[in-house]
Design a protein around this motif. Structure first.
Motif, PDB file in Angstrom:
ATOM      1  N   LEU A 168      -4.017   4.925   2.259  1.00 35.91           N
ATOM      2  CA  LEU A 168      -3.638   4.770   1.041  1.00 35.91           C
ATOM      3  C   LEU A 168      -2.425   3.635   0.817  1.00 35.91           C
ATOM      4  CD1 LEU A 168      -3.358   5.416  -1.942  1.00 35.91           C
ATOM      5  CD2 LEU A 168      -2.073   7.199  -1.508  1.00 35.91           C
ATOM      6  N   VAL A 169      -2.521   2.661   0.310  1.00 41.19           N
ATOM      7  CA  VAL A 169      -1.607   1.463   0.118  1.00 41.19           C
ATOM      8  C   VAL A 169      -1.253   1.518  -1.220  1.00 41.19           C
ATOM      9  CG1 VAL A 169      -0.845  -0.769   0.358  1.00 41.19           C
ATOM     10  CG2 VAL A 169      -2.372   0.442   2.251  1.00 41.19           C
ATOM     11  N   ILE A 170      -0.176   1.838  -1.639  1.00 41.78           N
ATOM     12  CA  ILE A 170       0.294   1.716  -3.073  1.00 41.78           C
ATOM     13  C   ILE A 170       1.300   0.453  -3.317  1.00 41.78           C
ATOM     14  CG2 ILE A 170       1.464   3.132  -4.776  1.00 41.78           C
ATOM     15  CD1 ILE A 170       1.012   5.690  -3.309  1.00 41.78           C
ATOM     16  N   VAL A 171       0.918  -0.133  -4.372  1.00 40.71           N
ATOM     17  CA  VAL A 171       1.690  -1.433  -4.823  1.00 40.71           C
ATOM     18  C   VAL A 171       2.188  -1.340  -6.064  1.00 40.71           C
ATOM     19  CG1 VAL A 171       1.973  -4.069  -4.787  1.00 40.71           C
ATOM     20  CG2 VAL A 171       0.325  -2.757  -3.073  1.00 40.71           C
ATOM     21  N   ALA A 172       3.637  -1.385  -6.366  1.00 44.36           N
ATOM     22  CA  ALA A 172       4.332  -1.417  -7.458  1.00 44.36           C
ATOM     23  C   ALA A 172       4.703  -2.715  -7.777  1.00 44.36           C
ATOM     24  CB  ALA A 172       5.535  -0.595  -7.498  1.00 44.36           C
ATOM     25  N   ASP A 173       4.431  -3.019  -8.952  1.00 43.88           N
ATOM     26  CA  ASP A 173       4.612  -4.354  -9.587  1.00 43.88           C
ATOM     27  C   ASP A 173       6.116  -4.831 -10.132  1.00 43.88           C
ATOM     28  OD1 ASP A 173       3.969  -7.081 -10.261  1.00 43.88           O
ATOM     29  OD2 ASP A 173       2.256  -6.387 -11.462  1.00 43.88           O
ATOM     30  N   ASP A 174       6.878  -5.587  -9.565  1.00 42.43           N
ATOM     31  CA  ASP A 174       7.931  -6.178  -9.657  1.00 42.43           C
ATOM     32  C   ASP A 174       9.255  -4.983  -9.815  1.00 42.43           C
ATOM     33  OD1 ASP A 174       7.193  -8.645 -10.292  1.00 42.43           O
ATOM     34  OD2 ASP A 174       7.246  -8.284 -12.308  1.00 42.43           O
ATOM     35  N   LEU A 175       9.038  -3.993  -9.057  1.00 45.59           N
ATOM     36  CA  LEU A 175       9.929  -2.871  -8.760  1.00 45.59           C
ATOM     37  C   LEU A 175      11.145  -3.323  -8.056  1.00 45.59           C
ATOM     38  CD1 LEU A 175      10.199  -0.008  -9.239  1.00 45.59           C
ATOM     39  CD2 LEU A 175       9.403   0.439  -6.947  1.00 45.59           C
ATOM     40  N   ALA A 231      -7.870   3.109   0.498  1.00 46.26           N
ATOM     41  CA  ALA A 231      -7.442   3.094  -1.029  1.00 46.26           C
ATOM     42  C   ALA A 231      -6.453   2.134  -1.179  1.00 46.26           C
ATOM     43  CB  ALA A 231      -7.403   4.422  -1.573  1.00 46.26           C
ATOM     44  N   LEU A 232      -6.702   1.403  -2.137  1.00 51.99           N
ATOM     45  CA  LEU A 232      -5.356   0.424  -2.618  1.00 51.99           C
ATOM     46  C   LEU A 232      -5.379   0.820  -4.074  1.00 51.99           C
ATOM     47  CD1 LEU A 232      -3.528  -2.044  -2.056  1.00 51.99           C
ATOM     48  CD2 LEU A 232      -5.505  -3.554  -2.491  1.00 51.99           C
ATOM     49  N   LEU A 233      -4.254   1.088  -4.425  1.00 58.01           N
ATOM     50  CA  LEU A 233      -3.528   1.280  -5.736  1.00 58.01           C
ATOM     51  C   LEU A 233      -2.454   0.389  -6.075  1.00 58.01           C
ATOM     52  CD1 LEU A 233      -3.509   3.691  -8.311  1.00 58.01           C
ATOM     53  CD2 LEU A 233      -2.023   5.060  -7.015  1.00 58.01           C
ATOM     54  N   THR A 234      -2.760  -0.129  -6.927  1.00 55.03           N
ATOM     55  CA  THR A 234      -2.009  -1.434  -7.485  1.00 55.03           C
ATOM     56  C   THR A 234      -1.559  -1.234  -8.860  1.00 55.03           C
ATOM     57  OG1 THR A 234      -4.001  -2.738  -8.102  1.00 55.03           O
ATOM     58  CG2 THR A 234      -2.867  -2.817  -5.712  1.00 55.03           C
ATOM     59  N   PHE A 235      -0.397  -0.515  -8.803  1.00 53.65           N
ATOM     60  CA  PHE A 235      -0.055  -0.710 -10.662  1.00 53.65           C
ATOM     61  C   PHE A 235       0.434  -1.907 -10.941  1.00 53.65           C
ATOM     62  CE2 PHE A 235       0.853   3.640  -8.853  1.00 53.65           C
ATOM     63  CZ  PHE A 235       0.385   4.528  -9.766  1.00 53.65           C
ATOM     64  N   THR A 236       0.511  -1.865 -12.379  1.00 54.52           N
ATOM     65  CA  THR A 236       0.952  -3.137 -13.110  1.00 54.52           C
ATOM     66  C   THR A 236       2.369  -2.851 -13.651  1.00 54.52           C
ATOM     67  OG1 THR A 236      -0.131  -2.592 -15.071  1.00 54.52           O
ATOM     68  CG2 THR A 236      -0.930  -4.463 -13.730  1.00 54.52           C
ATOM     69  N   ALA A 237       2.943  -1.521 -13.393  1.00 52.06           N
ATOM     70  CA  ALA A 237       4.254  -1.018 -13.827  1.00 52.06           C
ATOM     71  C   ALA A 237       5.123  -1.326 -12.542  1.00 52.06           C
ATOM     72  CB  ALA A 237       4.273   0.428 -14.176  1.00 52.06           C
ATOM     73  N   ILE A 262       0.127   6.618   4.461  1.00 52.29           N
ATOM     74  CA  ILE A 262       0.471   5.993   2.931  1.00 52.29           C
ATOM     75  C   ILE A 262       1.591   4.952   3.181  1.00 52.29           C
ATOM     76  CG2 ILE A 262       1.743   6.442   1.063  1.00 52.29           C
ATOM     77  CD1 ILE A 262       0.793   9.636   1.478  1.00 52.29           C
ATOM     78  N   VAL A 263       1.119   3.682   2.828  1.00 46.39           N
ATOM     79  CA  VAL A 263       2.159   2.550   2.751  1.00 46.39           C
ATOM     80  C   VAL A 263       2.635   2.483   1.298  1.00 46.39           C
ATOM     81  CG1 VAL A 263       2.536   0.367   3.406  1.00 46.39           C
ATOM     82  CG2 VAL A 263       0.946   1.845   4.894  1.00 46.39           C
ATOM     83  N   PHE A 264       3.907   2.329   0.888  1.00 39.66           N
ATOM     84  CA  PHE A 264       4.181   1.861  -0.256  1.00 39.66           C
ATOM     85  C   PHE A 264       5.149   0.606  -0.377  1.00 39.66           C
ATOM     86  CE2 PHE A 264       7.307   1.679  -3.812  1.00 39.66           C
ATOM     87  CZ  PHE A 264       6.607   2.175  -5.033  1.00 39.66           C
ATOM     88  N   LEU A 265       4.802  -0.368  -1.220  1.00 44.31           N
ATOM     89  CA  LEU A 265       5.617  -1.616  -1.382  1.00 44.31           C
ATOM     90  C   LEU A 265       5.767  -2.021  -2.859  1.00 44.31           C
ATOM     91  CD1 LEU A 265       3.557  -4.608  -0.338  1.00 44.31           C
ATOM     92  CD2 LEU A 265       2.632  -2.326  -0.074  1.00 44.31           C
ATOM     93  N   ALA A 266       6.862  -2.658  -2.944  1.00 45.47           N
ATOM     94  CA  ALA A 266       6.894  -3.580  -4.221  1.00 45.47           C
ATOM     95  C   ALA A 266       6.346  -5.029  -3.860  1.00 45.47           C
ATOM     96  CB  ALA A 266       8.022  -3.595  -4.951  1.00 45.47           C
ATOM     97  N   ASP A 267       5.775  -5.753  -4.608  1.00 43.09           N
ATOM     98  CA  ASP A 267       5.056  -6.962  -4.467  1.00 43.09           C
ATOM     99  C   ASP A 267       5.955  -8.213  -4.356  1.00 43.09           C
ATOM    100  OD1 ASP A 267       5.390  -7.140  -7.147  1.00 43.09           O
ATOM    101  OD2 ASP A 267       3.544  -7.609  -7.688  1.00 43.09           O
ATOM    102  N   ASN A 268       7.276  -8.004  -4.909  1.00 41.63           N
ATOM    103  CA  ASN A 268       8.366  -8.926  -4.925  1.00 41.63           C
ATOM    104  C   ASN A 268       9.518  -8.364  -5.307  1.00 41.63           C
ATOM    105  OD1 ASN A 268       6.085 -10.129  -7.254  1.00 41.63           O
ATOM    106  ND2 ASN A 268       7.891  -9.168  -7.977  1.00 41.63           N
ATOM    107  N   GLY A 269      10.588  -9.196  -5.405  1.00 45.73           N
ATOM    108  CA  GLY A 269      11.861  -8.603  -5.934  1.00 45.73           C
ATOM    109  C   GLY A 269      11.829  -8.375  -7.565  1.00 45.73           C
ATOM    110  N   ALA A 270      12.783  -7.840  -8.229  1.00 49.34           N
ATOM    111  CA  ALA A 270      12.702  -7.867  -9.534  1.00 49.34           C
ATOM    112  C   ALA A 270      12.870  -8.808 -10.511  1.00 49.34           C
ATOM    113  CB  ALA A 270      14.103  -6.711 -10.091  1.00 49.34           C
ATOM    114  N   GLU A 271      12.088  -8.562 -11.660  1.00 52.17           N
ATOM    115  CA  GLU A 271      11.754  -9.720 -12.300  1.00 52.17           C
ATOM    116  C   GLU A 271      13.055 -10.248 -13.210  1.00 52.17           C
ATOM    117  OE1 GLU A 271      10.569 -12.707 -13.649  1.00 52.17           O
ATOM    118  OE2 GLU A 271       8.704 -12.176 -13.791  1.00 52.17           O
ATOM    119  N   ALA A 272      13.537 -11.330 -13.282  1.00 48.81           N
ATOM    120  CA  ALA A 272      14.643 -11.808 -14.069  1.00 48.81           C
ATOM    121  C   ALA A 272      14.035 -12.528 -15.250  1.00 48.81           C
ATOM    122  CB  ALA A 272      15.491 -12.400 -13.304  1.00 48.81           C
ATOM    123  N   LEU A 273      12.847 -13.028 -15.430  1.00 51.01           N
ATOM    124  CA  LEU A 273      12.636 -13.779 -16.508  1.00 51.01           C
ATOM    125  C   LEU A 273      12.936 -13.072 -17.809  1.00 51.01           C
ATOM    126  CD1 LEU A 273      10.624 -16.360 -16.686  1.00 51.01           C
ATOM    127  CD2 LEU A 273       8.697 -14.671 -17.602  1.00 51.01           C
TER     128      LEU A 273
END
Length: 552
Positions: free
Chosen positions: A35-42, A226-232, A335-346
């Motif tokens: 189970l790989v979980i990806v958070a977006d801009d966390l 299973a790949l669970l990719t949040f947009t949050a 279970i692998v959890f990661l964010a896809d990059n650093g926090a978004e400063a835009l």
């Protein structure tokens, strides 16, 4: 196809708690689930287990019971990271040398800059499916919009996907044409509508649970990937009212106070050595005390919404974990959890005004409406740098703030569960690691009759099992580039160019915040790593852009 009623959304309070030597072949019966979980801009410090104040009990439980990776690195933005996650090779080779929507004129029509995952990539899902796994994805894709680029065509037998990189979290921009809005597909077929009461994190978790049930029914003897990719918590800042209400007043102290508290907590948790120097944040508005009372209220509200998004994501992770526990599959799941990059400063009002104009023009961003589906707000660079503390800068930069992301592994086979490990691990290492655990070869340039890119990441299995001291050798050059911002890591040394063409040299082991440029002290080392980056660029067909439209 509707999602089962049992998978309907629930509020957080209602959610159950939820180069290495080659390994010996793994018997099919003993192969683990993934189970790989990806958070977006966390942000790196957003989770409680990484120093944050946001309530994330489910992720904290997994992180504290597993291995927290404080040296984990990704690309500076999302789709390049996702291409490396699924390919096990560099994004410039896999087709995402730049994000499709931000490709510079001089990069267009060059190999590696197609803006989608190239067909000569054998994806992790394809390799695992061929090796006897059932493969599932639910959430953000961002690796191609055409039918042949859909996750269902790239090895995921069961898929529920948002094709683009961001969307309205309440689904108000859903469409069947990517030129007109956000497109969702199930098993490769465009969905005409979303389920009633849609909220992104709820839907992605519910659909993954549904796919787990469906795939287990179809092939009960196969392990799963299973790949669970949040947009949050990617912009726009939107969350259910009840979740936002739980955060009220928690951010009235301002950016600097939250950042300082997180840094202190990271030292207490052992994530940072005591006395670690944090990089000074950019403060385009002059800091919290320089804001008007109205601006403070708005800034605090956007962070309340962001925190609500993170908490809601955590609750949905809890739902997935509870479902695996109920099915009896949890104990055999890596279970692998990661964010896809650093926090978004835009900032939608300044650095992101042009990029986000088509969304913000018709939005109601009045204070009372912020967080609803009809609003479209960002939380800005000050809160983002609280999220990346102690690191330098944020998403879009090859500095530590853009590429060192929150990550952990939870698995019964870890040599040292509960520990913190700072060795360098890259997102391209995930694919060969999982293939190693599955006993599936990750070598060669041929897959099912077609020529494919070689996997260049390294398996971390021996390191996770305590049989190796690191994943990458101290003399192995590891390069990165996006939007003209570049870096190269070699052991504890790193050169960083934030996009101004100047190399700066850092000793990351003693200065993770990249606060002390050692170029004048060790000019030969700087030049050595700069030359290594040039070699990396040649080997990976890197084309520096002639313009950088995204510079938050």
């Amino acid at each position: 196809m509707a999602v089962p009623a049992a998978a309907a959304a629930s509020s957080p309070s209602e959610v159950a708690p939820a180069p290495s030597p080659p390994s010996a072949p793994v018997p099919a019966a003993a192969r683990p689930n993934f189970l790989v979980i990806v958070a977006d801009d966390l942000g790196w410090s957003d989770l409680g287990a990484f120093g944050g104040e946001i309530a994330t009990p489910n992720l904290d439980r997994l992180a504290l019971g597993g291995l927290r990776l404080t040296g984990f690195h990704t690309a500076p933005t999302c789709s390049p990271t996702r291409s490396m996650l699924l390919s096990g090779t560099d994004n410039h080779l896999a087709g995402l040398g730049n994000m499709a929507e931000l490709t510079a004129p001089n990069q267009k029509d060059h190999a590696g800059y197609e803006g989608y995952l190239r067909p000569d990539v054998a994806t992790l899902a394809e390799r695992l499916a061929a090796g006897g796994y059932r493969t599932l994805i639910s959430g953000k894709w961002h690796l191609g919009l055409r039918p042949e680029q859909d996750p269902h065509a790239r090895g995921f037998q069961y898929s529920y996907a948002l094709l683009q990189g961001a969307s309205n979290h309440f689904g108000l921009d859903q469409a069947t044409d990517p030129a007109k809005g956000s497109v969702y597909t199930r098993d490769g077929k465009v969905l005409p509508a979303l389920e009633p009461g849609f909220y992104s994190s709820d839907s992605f978790a519910a659909n993954l649970i549904y796919e787990l049930h469906r795939s287990r029914r179809d092939t009960p003897d196969k392990p799963f990937f299973a790949l669970l990719t949040f947009t949050a918590p990617h912009w726009p800042m939107q969350a259910p009212d009840e979740d936002i209400a739980r955060q009220r007043g928690r951010y009235d102290a301002g950016f600097e106070a939250i950042r300082a508290a997180r840094l202190a907590r990271q030292e207490q948790l052992g994530l940072l050595p005591k006395g670690t120097a944090a990089h000074s944040p950019r403060a385009p508005r002059g800091g919290w005390d320089s804001l008007s009372a109205a601006d403070k209220r708005e800034a605090a509200r956007t962070m309340e919404i962001y925190a609500a998004m993170v908490a809601r994501m955590d609750a949905n992770v809890g739902r997935v974990i509870a479902a695996l526990r109920e099915s009896g599959e949890l104990d055999n799941t890596v279970i692998v959890f990661l964010a896809d990059n650093g926090a978004e400063a835009l900032d939608a009002r300044t650095t992101g005004a042009k990029m986000l104009a088509r969304y913000t023009a018709g939005a109601d961003n009045s204070l009372g409406n912020l967080g609803k589906g009809t609003s479209y707000a960002t939380y800005g660079p000050e809160w983002a740098q609280a999220g990346t503390a102690p690191s330098w800068l944020t998403k879009a930069y090859a500095s530590e703030g853009g590429t060192r992301t929150v990550a952990f592994v939870n698995w019964k086979g870890l040599a040292h569960p509960g520990r913190i490990e700072g060795a360098y691990v890259g997102v391209a290492d995930i694919a060969p690691t999982l293939l190693d655990y599955a006993g599936i070869p990750a070598t060669g340039t041929s897959f099912e009759g077609r020529t494919v890119l070689p996997v260049t990441g390294r398996s971390a299995k021996a390191w996770l099992q305590g049989r190796a001291g690191s994943v990458h050798g101290a003399d192995e050059p590891l390069g990165t580039e996006l939007f003209g911002s570049r870096s190269l890591r070699k052991g504890d040394w790193k050169v960083t160019d934030i996009g101004d063409g100047q190399w700066r040299l850092f000793d990351i082991a003693h200065d993770p915040g990249e606060t002390r440029d050692l170029s004048d002290t060790y000019p030969q080392k700087r030049d050595e790593l700069a030359a290594d980056w040039d070699a990396y660029a040649r080997a990976n067909n890197v084309i520096l852009p002639d313009q950088a439209p995204y510079r938050p």
